[in-house]
Structure formats: structure tokens, C-alpha cells
Write an enzyme that holds these catalytic residues in place. Structure first.
Site, PDB file in Angstrom:
ATOM      1  N   GLU A   1     -18.472   8.544   2.854  1.00 26.37           N
ATOM      2  CA  GLU A   1     -17.803   8.046   1.662  1.00 26.37           C
ATOM      3  C   GLU A   1     -18.458   8.652   0.423  1.00 26.37           C
ATOM      4  OE1 GLU A   1     -16.719   3.915   1.395  1.00 26.37           O
ATOM      5  OE2 GLU A   1     -17.071   3.642   3.543  1.00 26.37           O
TER       6      GLU A   1
ATOM      7  N   LYS B   1     -23.358   2.577  -1.577  1.00 28.16           N
ATOM      8  CA  LYS B   1     -23.819   3.904  -1.960  1.00 28.16           C
ATOM      9  C   LYS B   1     -23.024   4.347  -3.178  1.00 28.16           C
ATOM     10  CE  LYS B   1     -22.469   7.554   0.310  1.00 28.16           C
ATOM     11  NZ  LYS B   1     -22.177   8.560   1.357  1.00 28.16           N
TER      12      LYS B   1
ATOM     13  N   LYS C   1       0.833  -1.203   0.000  1.00 31.35           N
ATOM     14  CA  LYS C   1       0.000   0.000   0.000  1.00 31.35           C
ATOM     15  C   LYS C   1       0.868   1.254   0.000  1.00 31.35           C
ATOM     16  CE  LYS C   1      -3.655   0.258   2.680  1.00 31.35           C
ATOM     17  NZ  LYS C   1      -4.497   0.408   3.902  1.00 31.35           N
TER      18      LYS C   1
ATOM     19  N   CYS D   1     -19.550   1.926   8.218  1.00 36.01           N
ATOM     20  CA  CYS D   1     -19.807   2.594   9.501  1.00 36.01           C
ATOM     21  C   CYS D   1     -21.082   2.137  10.192  1.00 36.01           C
ATOM     22  CB  CYS D   1     -19.843   4.107   9.302  1.00 36.01           C
ATOM     23  SG  CYS D   1     -18.265   4.831   8.835  1.00 36.01           S
TER      24      CYS D   1
END
Length: 446
Positions: A155, A324, A35, A263
Site C-alpha cells: 500500500e 503506514k 462503489k 496483510c
């Protein structure tokens, strides 16, 4: 100000990049070498609008750096943020704080001089106390103050949320941290962002209480949508009517297939577990979790019912997989339970999502991924819109009707007006709106 961000995931990377954009000197630390190397090369591991440019600009300016070496970064910092994951713990649903506590011990061994240690990870009441205990135990000579500063990032809108927040909550027990945290967020003064100082445990609970309330609001309107379908009422008009009351507000009153993401599911569960630990059961939150879990699978049954009940061997096109729009996050996405329930009924799935298909492969099997919307519709007996990406809001419905083998269009986000879909020759099914009824004035104005 010199800032170290421990954890370069969603919260850590967005927060670090934004702090750097404010002019602070930020080092993002992560144990994942791949990463860090990717970030150094300008490759962003998550999809978040605007983040790639923000990271590149600040890295080029020398304000944002990436490393796997925690010790020197912490030793040279004024403020160290802990922004590691706190997933639900297997077995009991409590927040898994092992990463937070490991970071606290590592920080304690590396810290030099007066330093403010900030827990930004979402963590239950009392986590800041334990972080402080670990630091004191690991390095009794450490001159540190432990602060809680929860994040409130959505987000898909994270950068905007960070730079123009509704509030900045700082929980502290030592006033030496007040001036430091004020300096950290001073660039936001121009936006008049309210900086709220409170106790550490209060700040921890603010985060959980806020997410639980929003989850309850979503679940409430979803149950009202079911009632609307049975009574002939229109949930969009109901939501608009109650949302115009300033005490309620119109946000989070869009009926749909249930909440998901990184979340709400884990935070509501963690809050319930905290309530149980303190012998103060949170019945409303418990019910919210139960109703939301049931709803996702129920949406699969809704699709099957719309197709006449017998769907074995049928092909269904799916539009939208992520929980979403504007994210590639598949965690607890409603699409997972919906697709699995359809597969259990013998359905073949052909799906398309602008950003989430690669991530979806970790959660779903036996899915045929399409090249675009019209490819997903090709040969499908029904088409189901699950995630309301902007790219799905103005589809060529006539082209879709011609591509499909059947004609059922199931809109689980109420994106479309019935008349325009039926004019294209499709049988339209939506959420919480009377089947076959004409659009109301409120719908027609959308």
C-alpha cells in the site's frame, strides 16, 4: 486480452487499472452498487498515489469499465481474476474464504468457452483446489483451468509494485494456463520481471511465507531496539550494520511501534492456523504475532513513562494514524492500540493524519481531530509521531515548541535527530537509541 476482475477493492482495482494500462480490456465487477457508481463517476474509494489518474485515463480510453453484472463480463472473458477479501474469520482466526467460494460459484454459472480462473485473493494452501471443486460441481461442463496468482502490492507503492515487480508467481496444475498467463503479463517483459511458474499450493504458500518472514524481520528489530535502550546501544546503527550483510538486507529493519495493515496481521494468523491444521506448528510466526500485539500497547506505556507516569487530564497530540504513510488504511494500525491505552490512562487525544482521519473514526472514539500538525500540537503536553508521513519529516520544531503546553516530543519512527529537536527546546524520546546520547555518524548522515 479480455479480463474480468471480481472485486473492486484495493487489490482488484489496482490490478484491473494496471492491466488496462497494459492494453488489456478489463471489466471490474463488484456487488456494491455505490462503489461501482462512484468508480464510474471517477471517484476512487481508497487513497493510493497515482491510482485516480490511472483509472481515469484507462476508463476514458475505454479499456477499463465497471459493473455490478457479473454474468456477461465473465462470459466474454479469456481470464477471470478473483480479487475479493479474505479477512480473518471471527472466532478462530482462519482466513474467511466465503467471498472467494461465492465468487467461484458465480463464475461457474456464467463462464462460456475455455477460461482461465485466477485466484488473486490471498488464500491458504488448498484454496485453489476448493475453487476448482466448486466450479466443477456447479458446472460440470465448464472448460476452465484454475490458477493461483498471489499479489505482492505494498500500500502506498502499489502501482509501482505491479508494473515493476520483484517476481510474478503463477501456480497451476494444467499447462493450458501457462501460455494464457504469459500473455497476460507479457507487457512486463520489457522490465524483465521474472515470471515464476510453480504448483498451485506452492504459490499459495509463497505469499504467506513471504509476509510472515517480513513480519518476523520487523518484530526482530523491534525487540533489538528494546535491548538497545537497556544497554545503551543504538538500534539504527545495529540495523545498518546487519543490513549491510547481503544475506540479511536493510529493508524492514526500521524499529517502530509494530506492524499493522491489511496483510501482515491476518496473513500471519492464517499461516499459523494452517500450520495447526496440518499438525506442523509454526512457533516463530506464533511468537511474532504475540510480540507484535504486545508492542503496540507497550508504546502507550512508553509515552506515559516519558511524561513522568501521571498523565490523567493531560493532552497528547498524535501525528499519524494510518498503519503506514501514503494510504488511508487504518486496519490494525499501531495508533489504535496506542491511543486506546493512553485514553485508558485518562489522556485527551488530539490527532492529525493527512489521509486517515475519516477512516480512523470507525476505529477510535473520543478523539479530537486537528486541522494540521500545528493544530495537533496546540496546547499539548506531549506530541507523539506514530506514522512517518513525508509531511512530518521537516516540521518547524520551534513553532511546535511554542504551540505546546509541555515540551515532550516522542518519535516512534526515529525520523528526527536528537540535536535538532533539543535545539528547538523539546525533550526528545525515540526508539532504541540511548536517551541523552549524541547522534552517531550514521544518524547524522540521515
Amino acid at each position: 486480452m479480455r479480463i474480468t476482475m471480481i472485486g473492486s477493492g484495493y487489490v482488484g482495482l489496482v490490478s484491473g487499472a494496471c492491466f488496462a494500462d497494459f492494453g488489456h480490456d478489463v471489466t471490474c465487477v463488484d456487488l456494491n452498487e455505490q462503489k461501482i457508481e462512484a468508480l464510474k463517476a471517477g471517484r476512487i474509494p481508497i487513497f493510493e498515489p497515482g491510482l485516480e489518474v490511472l483509472v481515469a485515463d484507462n476508463a476514458r480510453a475505454g479499456r477499463l469499465t465497471f459493473t455490478t453484472d457479473l454474468a456477461p463480463a465473465v462470459a466474454n472473458s479469456d481470464v477471470v481474476f478473483i480479487a475479493v477479501g479474505t479477512p480473518s474469520r471471527r472466532g478462530d482466526g482462519h482466513a474467511d474464504l466465503s467471498y472467494v467460494y461465492a465468487a467461484a460459484a458465480d463464475i461457474a454459472r456464467a463462464v462460456k468457452g475455455f477460461t482461465v480462473i485466477v485466484t488473486k485473493s490471498t488464500a491458504p494452501v488448498g484454496t485453489g483446489d476448493e475453487v476448482e471443486r466448486i466450479i466443477r460441481e456447479t458446472n460440470p461442463a465448464a472448460d476452465v483451468v484454475v490458477v493461483t496468482n498471489p499479489e505482492f502490492l505494498r500500500e502506498g507503492s502499489a502501482i509501482e509494485d505491479f508494473k515493476r515487480p520483484d517476481r510474478i508467481v503463477v501456480g497451476l496444475e494444467d499447462d493450458r494456463a501457462r501460455e494464457v498467463m504469459t500473455d497476460v503479463y507479457r507487457p512486463l517483459y520489457l522490465n524483465q520481471a521474472p515470471l515464476m511458474f510453480t504448483g498451485r499450493r506452492t504459490a499459495e504458500l509463497i505469499k504467506y511465507a513471504g509476509n510472515a518472514f517480513l513480519a518476523m524481520k520487523i518484530t526482530f528489530i523491534n525487540e533489538i531496539a528494546d535491548l538497545c535502550e537497556r544497554t545503551g546501544a543504538n538500534v539504527q546503527d545495529v540495523a545498518r550494520g546487519i543490513g549491510m550483510d547481503n544475506r540479511i538486507g536493510g529493508k524492514f529493519l526500521n524499529a517502530g511501534p509494530g506492524y499493522g495493515g491489511s496483510c501482515f496481521p491476518k496473513d500471519t494468523l492464517a499461516l499459523v492456523k494452517t500450520g495447526q491444521d496440518f499438525e506442523t506448528p509454526l512457533r516463530l510466526v506464533e511468537t511474532t504475532i504475540e510480540v507484535n500485539d504486545r508492542r503496540k500497547r507497550a508504546m502507550g506505556r512508553k509515552v506515559i513513562s516519558a511524561m513522568g507516569g501521571n498523565v490523567r487530564g493531560k493532552t497528547i497530540g498524535i501525528l499519524g494514524l494510518t498503519f503506514k504513510p501514503n494510504t488511508d488504511d487504518m486496519r490494525d494500525a499501531p495508533s489504535i492500540a496506542i491511543i486506546q491505552s493512553l485514553q485508558d490512562a485518562g489522556v485527551r487525544i488530539r490527532a492529525y493524519d493527512p489521509e486517515g482521519m475519516e477512516a480512523a473514526k470507525t476505529f477510535l472514539s473520543g478523539v479530537d481531530y486537528a486541522a494540521d500538525v500545528y493544530d495537533a500540537a496546540s496546547g499539548a503536553d506531549a506530541l507523539v509521531l506514530i506514522t512517518e508521513w513525508n509531511a512530518f519529516r521537516s516540521l518547524d520544531l520551534k513553532r511546535i515548541e511554542q504551540a505546546m503546553a509541555g515540551n515532550v516530543f516522542i518519535d516512534l519512527r526515529n525520523v528526527y535527530r536528537r540535536k535538532e529537536v533539543e535545539t528547538a527546546g523539546l525533550n526528545y524520546v525515540s526508539i532504541g537509541r540511548p536517551q541523552g546520547a549524541t547522534d552517531t555518524a550514521a544518524q547524522a548522515a540521515e
